[in-house]
Scaffold this active site. Structure first.
Site, PDB file in Angstrom:
ATOM      1  CB  SER A 125      -0.950   0.117   1.319  1.00  0.00           C
ATOM      2  OG  SER A 125      -1.524   1.434   1.697  1.00  0.00           O
ATOM      3  CE1 TYR A 150      -3.665  -2.514   5.397  1.00  0.00           C
ATOM      4  CE2 TYR A 150      -3.113  -0.680   4.897  1.00  0.00           C
ATOM      5  CZ  TYR A 150      -3.641  -1.498   4.594  1.00  0.00           C
ATOM      6  OH  TYR A 150      -3.420  -1.908   3.358  1.00  0.00           O
ATOM      7  CE  LYS A 154      -1.352  -4.595   3.635  1.00  0.00           C
ATOM      8  NZ  LYS A 154      -1.348  -6.031   2.823  1.00  0.00           N
TER       9      LYS A 154
HETATM   10  N1  UFG Z   1     -13.331  11.038   2.925  1.00  0.00           N
HETATM   11  C1  UFG Z   1     -14.020  11.961   3.061  1.00  0.00           C
HETATM   12  N2  UFG Z   1     -15.221  11.688   3.438  1.00  0.00           N
HETATM   13  C2  UFG Z   1     -15.400   9.947   3.561  1.00  0.00           C
HETATM   14  C3  UFG Z   1     -13.944   9.451   3.820  1.00  0.00           C
HETATM   15  C4  UFG Z   1     -13.109   9.038   3.276  1.00  0.00           C
HETATM   16  O1  UFG Z   1     -13.784  12.826   2.905  1.00  0.00           O
HETATM   17  O2  UFG Z   1     -16.496   9.628   4.319  1.00  0.00           O
HETATM   18  C5  UFG Z   1     -12.020  11.608   2.228  1.00  0.00           C
HETATM   19  C6  UFG Z   1     -10.233  10.940   3.206  1.00  0.00           C
HETATM   20  O3  UFG Z   1     -10.182  12.086   4.097  1.00  0.00           O
HETATM   21  C7  UFG Z   1      -9.897  11.067   2.463  1.00  0.00           C
HETATM   22  C8  UFG Z   1     -10.011  10.658   1.117  1.00  0.00           C
HETATM   23  O4  UFG Z   1     -11.629  10.846   1.459  1.00  0.00           O
HETATM   24  O5  UFG Z   1      -8.702  12.269   1.872  1.00  0.00           O
HETATM   25  C9  UFG Z   1      -9.797   9.440   1.032  1.00  0.00           C
HETATM   26  O6  UFG Z   1     -10.267   8.163   2.076  1.00  0.00           O
HETATM   27  P1  UFG Z   1     -10.216   6.403   2.259  1.00  0.00           P
HETATM   28  O7  UFG Z   1     -10.602   5.772   3.531  1.00  0.00           O
HETATM   29  O8  UFG Z   1     -11.217   6.195   0.801  1.00  0.00           O
HETATM   30  O9  UFG Z   1      -8.644   6.230   1.433  1.00  0.00           O
HETATM   31  P2  UFG Z   1      -7.435   7.027   2.244  1.00  0.00           P
HETATM   32  O10 UFG Z   1      -6.546   7.368   1.365  1.00  0.00           O
HETATM   33  O11 UFG Z   1      -7.710   7.267   4.060  1.00  0.00           O
HETATM   34  O12 UFG Z   1      -6.960   5.468   2.997  1.00  0.00           O
HETATM   35  C10 UFG Z   1      -6.217   4.096   1.804  1.00  0.00           C
HETATM   36  C11 UFG Z   1      -6.753   3.047   1.689  1.00  0.00           C
HETATM   37  C12 UFG Z   1      -6.252   2.389   3.055  1.00  0.00           C
HETATM   38  C13 UFG Z   1      -4.459   3.278   3.084  1.00  0.00           C
HETATM   39  C14 UFG Z   1      -4.425   4.382   2.518  1.00  0.00           C
HETATM   40  C15 UFG Z   1      -3.075   5.207   2.491  1.00  0.00           C
HETATM   41  O13 UFG Z   1      -7.694   3.334   2.253  1.00  0.00           O
HETATM   42  O14 UFG Z   1      -5.822   1.223   3.314  1.00  0.00           O
HETATM   43  O15 UFG Z   1      -5.216   4.791   1.653  1.00  0.00           O
HETATM   44  O16 UFG Z   1      -3.016   6.160   2.237  1.00  0.00           O
HETATM   45  F1  UFG Z   1      -3.466   2.766   4.146  1.00  0.00           F
END
Ligand code: UFG
Length: 337
Positions: A125, A150, A154
């Protein structure tokens, strides 16, 4: 015909990879515990490919079960998807995450060594980078202290693989950015457990009426529109890269190798841009509000995908709009709308 073992093949990325492997002429065997997926996903793969999938309900922590599977078949390569993947859950269940994600890899490596199966593709990841000092991030960027168990699992797995590869293995680690979307047939897709943490499942569930409204976590970041920036990539493009990785290993027969590749589009898209694109392609007025920042979120990250493009001859085939439309079609399918 090359025979590939896919661990966690009933999962989100695993199932899409099965389709691409079968389409490319590989024979596949799948193991999955089904604790976080359902057999209907395997049935979806069978429908799309018109092929019976050789499925075994086996946990990668089970040395004896793996040993007997490896005695039965001579696998050419393994794609190891089986792992826990929720950042939030890992914070409250760190021991379960370390045990499941690390011990399963060690068990798999032990069995591979015993049976002289050398080729492994590992699901990593972009979380291994943390907030990189410069973006787009390339593979040489140092690992920052992981934000969650998590992420740490990784990082540790990659370290284990790097060390293991100095013996006989040939290992590729694919560092996924943000996989989204679903197969265009809407026969397979993501099955989030409970209230989704990830953006796109939350968007599609809100559009389907399961959630009242989406909260955009923060609009005061140092980005063009103030919301976080990510590299969203269609899951079928992610799946395809695994087929290319298998092919790459068979063309580069050097033992003792470990190589990591970014798996992203190279384009940063903000959360608000994604929300607006969803509204544009589906015609649905998605209710959303701006909320506070989510603790642990990285401001912006997207891939430099040059290495994977050059080595694998891989490129993305799907746009952001298509990814979101496919995610929505899948959501409608599972809600019978
Ligand atoms: N977000 C919102 N509202 C929500 C959900 C997410 O605004 O209800 C935003 C988050 O704040 C973030 C973006 O959307 O800015 C993406 O969020 P995600 O949770 O979809 O993804 P992340 O980038 O946080 O996480 C992903 C993977 C993880 C991994 C990570 C690495 O889900 O497994 O990227 O940065 F570890």
């Amino acid at each position: 015909m090359e025979h590939i073992l896919v661990t966690g093949g009933a999962g989100y990325i695993g199932s899409h990879t099965l389709v691409e492997l079968i389409k490319s002429g590989y024979r596949v065997t799948v193991i999955d515990t089904l604790e976080r997926s359902e057999i209907k996903i395997i049935e979806g793969v069978e429908k799309i490919t018109n092929t019976k999938v050789d499925f075994h309900k086996i946990n990668c922590l089970d040395y004896l079960a793996l040993d007997s599977l490896f005695s039965k078949y001579k696998f050419n390569a393994i794609i190891h998807f089986a792992a826990y993947k929720s950042v939030n859950e890992s914070v409250v269940k760190p021991i379960e995450y370390y045990k499941n994600n690390i011990e399963s890899l060690l068990t798999l490596l032990e069995v591979m060594k015993k049976h002289q199966v050398n080729d492994l593709i590992f699901s990593s990841s972009c979380t291994v980078y943390g907030q990189p000092d410069s973006i787009p991030v390339d593979e040489s960027a140092p690992f920052k202290r992981a934000e969650s168990p998590y992420g740490a699992s990784k990082q540790l797995c990659e370290r284990i693989l790097e060390d293991a590869a100095t013996v006989e293995f040939r290992i590729i680690s694919l560092r996924y950015f943000n996989p989204i979307g679903a197969h265009e047939s809407a026969l397979i897709g993501e099955l989030p457990i409970g209230i989704p943490n990830n953006l796109v499942p939350y968007v599609t569930q809100t559009a389907a009426g399961l959630r009242e409204k989406l909260t955009v976590f923060g609009n005061d970041y140092n980005t063009p529109d103030g919301s976080c920036v990510r590299d969203f990539i269609h899951v079928v493009d992610v799946a395809n890269a695994h087929v290319r990785a298998i092919d790459y290993l068979s063309r580069h027969p050097k033992n003792g190798s470990f190589e990591a590749f970014n798996l992203g589009t190279g384009t940063g898209v903000s959360v608000l841009e994604l929300v607006n694109k969803f509204i544009e392609v589906t015609g649905i007025q998605l209710p959303f509000t701006i909320g506070p920042r989510r603790p642990g979120d990285i401001e912006k990250v997207y891939a430099d995908p040059k290495k994977i493009r050059d080595a694998f001859g891989w490129q993305t085939n799907y746009s952001l709009g298509e990814s979101l439309l496919h995610a929505w079609n899948w959501e409608k399918k599972i809600r019978n709308k």
